[in-house]
Design an enzyme around this catalytic site. Structure first.
Site, PDB file in Angstrom:
ATOM      1  N   CYS A 161       0.826  -1.212   0.000  1.00 47.24           N
ATOM      2  CA  CYS A 161       0.000   0.000   0.000  1.00 47.24           C
ATOM      3  C   CYS A 161       0.860   1.262   0.000  1.00 47.24           C
ATOM      4  O   CYS A 161       1.079   1.878   1.057  1.00 47.24           O
ATOM      5  CB  CYS A 161      -0.979   0.045   1.154  1.00 47.24           C
ATOM      6  SG  CYS A 161      -2.174   1.374   0.898  1.00 47.24           S
ATOM      7  N   LYS A 309       1.521  -2.903  -4.582  1.00 43.35           N
ATOM      8  CA  LYS A 309       1.212  -4.066  -3.741  1.00 43.35           C
ATOM      9  C   LYS A 309       0.028  -3.763  -2.825  1.00 43.35           C
ATOM     10  O   LYS A 309       0.193  -3.130  -1.784  1.00 43.35           O
ATOM     11  CB  LYS A 309       2.455  -4.434  -2.932  1.00 43.35           C
ATOM     12  CG  LYS A 309       3.624  -4.827  -3.848  1.00 43.35           C
ATOM     13  CD  LYS A 309       4.827  -5.250  -3.067  1.00 43.35           C
ATOM     14  CE  LYS A 309       6.019  -5.564  -3.971  1.00 43.35           C
ATOM     15  NZ  LYS A 309       5.753  -6.624  -4.965  1.00 43.35           N
ATOM     16  N   THR A 310      -1.152  -4.223  -3.251  1.00 40.56           N
ATOM     17  CA  THR A 310      -2.378  -3.970  -2.479  1.00 40.56           C
ATOM     18  C   THR A 310      -3.300  -5.185  -2.518  1.00 40.56           C
ATOM     19  O   THR A 310      -3.176  -6.054  -3.389  1.00 40.56           O
ATOM     20  CB  THR A 310      -3.183  -2.782  -3.070  1.00 40.56           C
ATOM     21  OG1 THR A 310      -3.595  -3.143  -4.398  1.00 40.56           O
ATOM     22  CG2 THR A 310      -2.383  -1.502  -3.117  1.00 40.56           C
ATOM     23  N   ALA A 312      -6.290  -4.795  -3.349  1.00 40.04           N
ATOM     24  CA  ALA A 312      -7.062  -4.531  -4.575  1.00 40.04           C
ATOM     25  C   ALA A 312      -6.410  -5.224  -5.772  1.00 40.04           C
ATOM     26  O   ALA A 312      -7.108  -5.783  -6.634  1.00 40.04           O
ATOM     27  CB  ALA A 312      -7.144  -3.028  -4.799  1.00 40.04           C
ATOM     28  N   CYS A 344      -5.655   2.402  -4.688  1.00 35.23           N
ATOM     29  CA  CYS A 344      -5.212   2.947  -3.418  1.00 35.23           C
ATOM     30  C   CYS A 344      -6.277   3.926  -2.927  1.00 35.23           C
ATOM     31  O   CYS A 344      -6.458   4.993  -3.521  1.00 35.23           O
ATOM     32  CB  CYS A 344      -3.866   3.655  -3.642  1.00 35.23           C
ATOM     33  SG  CYS A 344      -3.028   3.947  -2.097  1.00 35.23           S
TER      34      CYS A 344
HETATM   35  C1  LIG Z   1      -1.091   0.065   6.926  1.00 36.11           C
HETATM   36  C2  LIG Z   1      -1.552  -0.680   5.712  1.00 36.11           C
HETATM   37  C3  LIG Z   1      -2.554  -0.142   4.921  1.00 36.11           C
HETATM   38  C4  LIG Z   1      -2.986  -0.809   3.783  1.00 36.11           C
HETATM   39  N1  LIG Z   1      -4.009  -0.260   3.068  1.00 36.11           N
HETATM   40  C5  LIG Z   1      -4.497  -0.937   1.991  1.00 36.11           C
HETATM   41  C6  LIG Z   1      -5.627  -0.431   1.285  1.00 36.11           C
HETATM   42  O1  LIG Z   1      -6.197   0.604   1.640  1.00 36.11           O
HETATM   43  N2  LIG Z   1      -6.080  -1.125   0.217  1.00 36.11           N
HETATM   44  C7  LIG Z   1      -5.486  -2.297  -0.190  1.00 36.11           C
HETATM   45  O2  LIG Z   1      -5.943  -2.902  -1.162  1.00 36.11           O
HETATM   46  N3  LIG Z   1      -4.401  -2.789   0.452  1.00 36.11           N
HETATM   47  C8  LIG Z   1      -3.900  -2.148   1.535  1.00 36.11           C
HETATM   48  N4  LIG Z   1      -2.840  -2.665   2.221  1.00 36.11           N
HETATM   49  C9  LIG Z   1      -2.076  -3.785   1.633  1.00 36.11           C
HETATM   50  C10 LIG Z   1      -2.679  -5.167   1.855  1.00 36.11           C
HETATM   51  O3  LIG Z   1      -2.942  -5.387   3.224  1.00 36.11           O
HETATM   52  C11 LIG Z   1      -1.688  -6.201   1.316  1.00 36.11           C
HETATM   53  O4  LIG Z   1      -1.361  -5.879  -0.029  1.00 36.11           O
HETATM   54  C12 LIG Z   1      -2.251  -7.620   1.357  1.00 36.11           C
HETATM   55  O5  LIG Z   1      -2.557  -7.986   2.682  1.00 36.11           O
HETATM   56  C13 LIG Z   1      -1.240  -8.595   0.760  1.00 36.11           C
HETATM   57  O6  LIG Z   1      -1.737  -9.894   0.811  1.00 36.11           O
HETATM   58  P1  LIG Z   1      -0.751 -11.153   0.796  1.00 36.11           P
HETATM   59  O7  LIG Z   1      -1.632 -12.337   0.848  1.00 36.11           O
HETATM   60  O8  LIG Z   1       0.240 -11.014  -0.291  1.00 36.11           O
HETATM   61  O9  LIG Z   1       0.048 -11.021   2.168  1.00 36.11           O
HETATM   62  P2  LIG Z   1      -0.541 -11.042   3.649  1.00 36.11           P
HETATM   63  O10 LIG Z   1      -1.997 -10.711   3.640  1.00 36.11           O
HETATM   64  O11 LIG Z   1       0.369 -10.184   4.455  1.00 36.11           O
HETATM   65  O12 LIG Z   1      -0.416 -12.561   4.085  1.00 36.11           O
HETATM   66  C14 LIG Z   1       0.793 -13.264   4.107  1.00 36.11           C
HETATM   67  C15 LIG Z   1       0.572 -14.564   4.867  1.00 36.11           C
HETATM   68  O13 LIG Z   1       1.745 -15.391   4.699  1.00 36.11           O
HETATM   69  C16 LIG Z   1       2.030 -16.008   5.934  1.00 36.11           C
HETATM   70  N5  LIG Z   1       3.451 -16.382   5.957  1.00 36.11           N
HETATM   71  C17 LIG Z   1       4.513 -15.586   6.188  1.00 36.11           C
HETATM   72  N6  LIG Z   1       5.652 -16.321   6.179  1.00 36.11           N
HETATM   73  C18 LIG Z   1       5.283 -17.597   5.894  1.00 36.11           C
HETATM   74  C19 LIG Z   1       6.011 -18.824   5.762  1.00 36.11           C
HETATM   75  N7  LIG Z   1       7.338 -18.884   5.923  1.00 36.11           N
HETATM   76  N8  LIG Z   1       5.316 -19.948   5.460  1.00 36.11           N
HETATM   77  C20 LIG Z   1       3.974 -19.917   5.312  1.00 36.11           C
HETATM   78  N9  LIG Z   1       3.245 -18.795   5.452  1.00 36.11           N
HETATM   79  C21 LIG Z   1       3.892 -17.654   5.745  1.00 36.11           C
HETATM   80  C22 LIG Z   1       1.655 -14.947   6.970  1.00 36.11           C
HETATM   81  O14 LIG Z   1       1.432 -15.537   8.246  1.00 36.11           O
HETATM   82  C23 LIG Z   1       0.393 -14.352   6.362  1.00 36.11           C
HETATM   83  O15 LIG Z   1      -0.777 -15.023   6.809  1.00 36.11           O
HETATM   84  C24 LIG Z   1      -2.398  -2.042   3.399  1.00 36.11           C
HETATM   85  C25 LIG Z   1      -1.395  -2.605   4.203  1.00 36.11           C
HETATM   86  C26 LIG Z   1      -0.980  -1.944   5.354  1.00 36.11           C
HETATM   87  C27 LIG Z   1       0.076  -2.575   6.228  1.00 36.11           C
END
Ligand SMILES: Cc1cc2nc3c(=O)[nH]c(=O)nc-3n(C[C@H](O)[C@H](O)[C@H](O)COP(=O)(O)OP(=O)(O)OC[C@H]3O[C@@H](n4cnc5c(N)ncnc54)[C@H](O)[C@@H]3O)c2cc1C
Length: 400
Positions: A161, A309-310, A312, A344
């Site tokens: 984000c 990276k979001t 969305a 965003c």
């Molecule tokens: C402050 C903030 C504001 C944001 N605002 C927005 C917004 O307004 N709109 C939007 O679309 N996005 C927003 N985001 C971004 C959004 O949260 C991320 O892009 C999204 O969560 C990414 O998803 P992901 O599945 O890639 O990772 P995550 O949701 O972070 O999940 C990763 C998972 O992998 C697991 N994992 C880690 N290491 C390992 C391992 N070794 N083995 C197995 N599992 C593991 C973790 O436990 C976790 O469950 C924001 C993020 C933050 C921090």
């Protein structure tokens, strides 16, 4: 014939969305989600928590309740990828074999890359909305601020984000204006980026907000150290000749964001892009298929696809991964394509938000039948009420 075995590494936003969508297409698939975390977090609401308008406890739920029916949850952490052998190795030593692999363990917060940051985080008026534990402290600082210097930082390199490091700054300024103290506040934005936002149409709105709030932006700076006790942030800023100068700024409050990169176990694996300085997983940016291992896909924050990276972005990547992964299992060509869509939602003040949507070419991709460069109340309601509901009830269940 035995069911095809699919392993999903990471049960966050991306992992659960893909697992649910796969099972909706084919209930007979043998899907295991490997994730060590007992909690699942709705991170996009942490900005609202920092602004005092969302309860932190409503951003966390039990992972077990969101593992889709028909999928198995292996509560372990992957440590090693052996893509030549179609295997992953976990921290416990357990080894799992797959027909297809989906990699989505998110992004790593590299707190230690800013000296002193981790030690002072959550105290000494230093905060960060990127931490579940610390986001409520942001609101404590904003609410109790009586004027002085407020510093907001954004690191060099990609972050999850990209708007989050500056969204909270606009809300803080609005709060201080309403308290009648904004003219006693010196607000600085120390950013590793070269511009406020990569899409010029949305950047124009933000530039206006920065001006109206009397915020002083500093671009292409690199924050190197935070001394919480001494209330000083140290950073490098290039002079006119391009030479980096070490500078310092005293603060009364500081919202800082750590540099970010691929989780170390990705960086040190054959899946990592050797040419990517952050070690992200090497994928074809359209098909989300690994560039070298055809039965491996990646999505979400861990890939080298040059999208913002979001969550969305994940909404558009997940169906592409699902279609192409099923094609690989059926020995068919991969044809589904992702166009780099990301969004965003940027609150510009309490009750108003600009929903910035765009693709790989930084061209606006507006969903609504009105001009989204204008901050609106309806978009604030979307962010604060509708999207959290959609996340838990539809997105993680594979129906939105
Ligand atoms: C402050 C903030 C504001 C944001 N605002 C927005 C917004 O307004 N709109 C939007 O679309 N996005 C927003 N985001 C971004 C959004 O949260 C991320 O892009 C999204 O969560 C990414 O998803 P992901 O599945 O890639 O990772 P995550 O949701 O972070 O999940 C990763 C998972 O992998 C697991 N994992 C880690 N290491 C390992 C391992 N070794 N083995 C197995 N599992 C593991 C973790 O436990 C976790 O469950 C924001 C993020 C933050 C921090």
């Amino acid at each position: 014939m035995p069911a095809k075995k699919i392993i999903i590494v990471g049960g966050g936003n991306a992992g659960l969305s893909v697992a649910s969508q796969l099972l909706r297409k084919d209930k007979s698939l043998d899907i295991s989600i490997i994730d060590p975390s007992e909690n699942h977090y709705y991170q996009p609401a942490w900005t609202l928590v920092g602004a005092g308008v969302f309860d932190i406890n409503k951003t966390v739920r039990a992972e077990a309740d969101y593992i889709p029916h028909g999928a198995a949850w292996i509560r372990d952490a992957v440590e090693k990828f052996l893509p030549e052998e179609n295997k992953v190795v976990c921290k416990t030593g357990d080894v799992y074999q797959y027909d297809a692999l989906v990699v989505c363990p998110g992004i790593q917060l590299d707190w230690q890359k800013i000296k002193g940051f981790k030690e002072t985080l959550g105290k000494n008026s230093v905060t960060c909305n990127y931490s579940f534990d610390v986001a409520p402290y942001t609101w404590e600082l904003i609410k109790n601020f009586k004027g002085g210097t407020a510093v907001f930082t954004n690191p060099v390199g990609p972050v999850k984000c990209g708007g989050a490091p500056h969204k909270i700054m606009y809300l803080a300024c609005d709060y201080w204006r309403k308290q009648g103290i904004l003219d006693k506040c010196k607000v600085h934005f120390l950013s590793g980026a070269g511009v406020i936002f990569d899409v010029k149409e949305y950047a124009a709105t933000l530039t206006e907000i920065i001006k109206n709030n009397n915020i002083q932006p500093h671009f292409t700076v690199n924050v190197t150290e935070i001394d919480g006790v001494g209330k000083t942030v140290y950073y490098e800023e290039k002079d006119a000749a391009g030479i980096a100068m070490r500078k310092e700024m005293k603060f009364d409050m500081c919202h800082a964001v750590p540099p970010q990169s691929a989780p170390d176990f990705i960086k040190n694996s054959p899946l990592s892009d050797p040419n990517n300085p952050f070690g992200f997983v090497e994928v074809n940016k359209a098909t989300m298929q690994h560039s070298r291992f055809a039965n491996v896909f990646a999505l979400g924050d861990c890939t080298n696809a040059p999208a913002k990276k979001t969550g969305a972005a994940i909404r558009k990547q997940a169906p592409v991964v699902v279609t192409n992964l099923l094609a690989v299992l059926a020995n068919q060509p991969v044809i589904a394509q992702y166009d780099g869509y990301s969004a965003c939602p940027i609150p510009t003040q309490y009750g108003k938000l600009m929903l910035a949507e765009f693709d790989y070419s930084n061209t606006p991709k507006m969903t609504f039948p009105f001009d989204q460069v204008k901050p609106r109340w309806t978009m604030w309601i979307l962010k604060t009420k509708i999207l959290p509901w959609l996340y838990w009830n539809k997105i993680l269940k594979g129906t939105a």
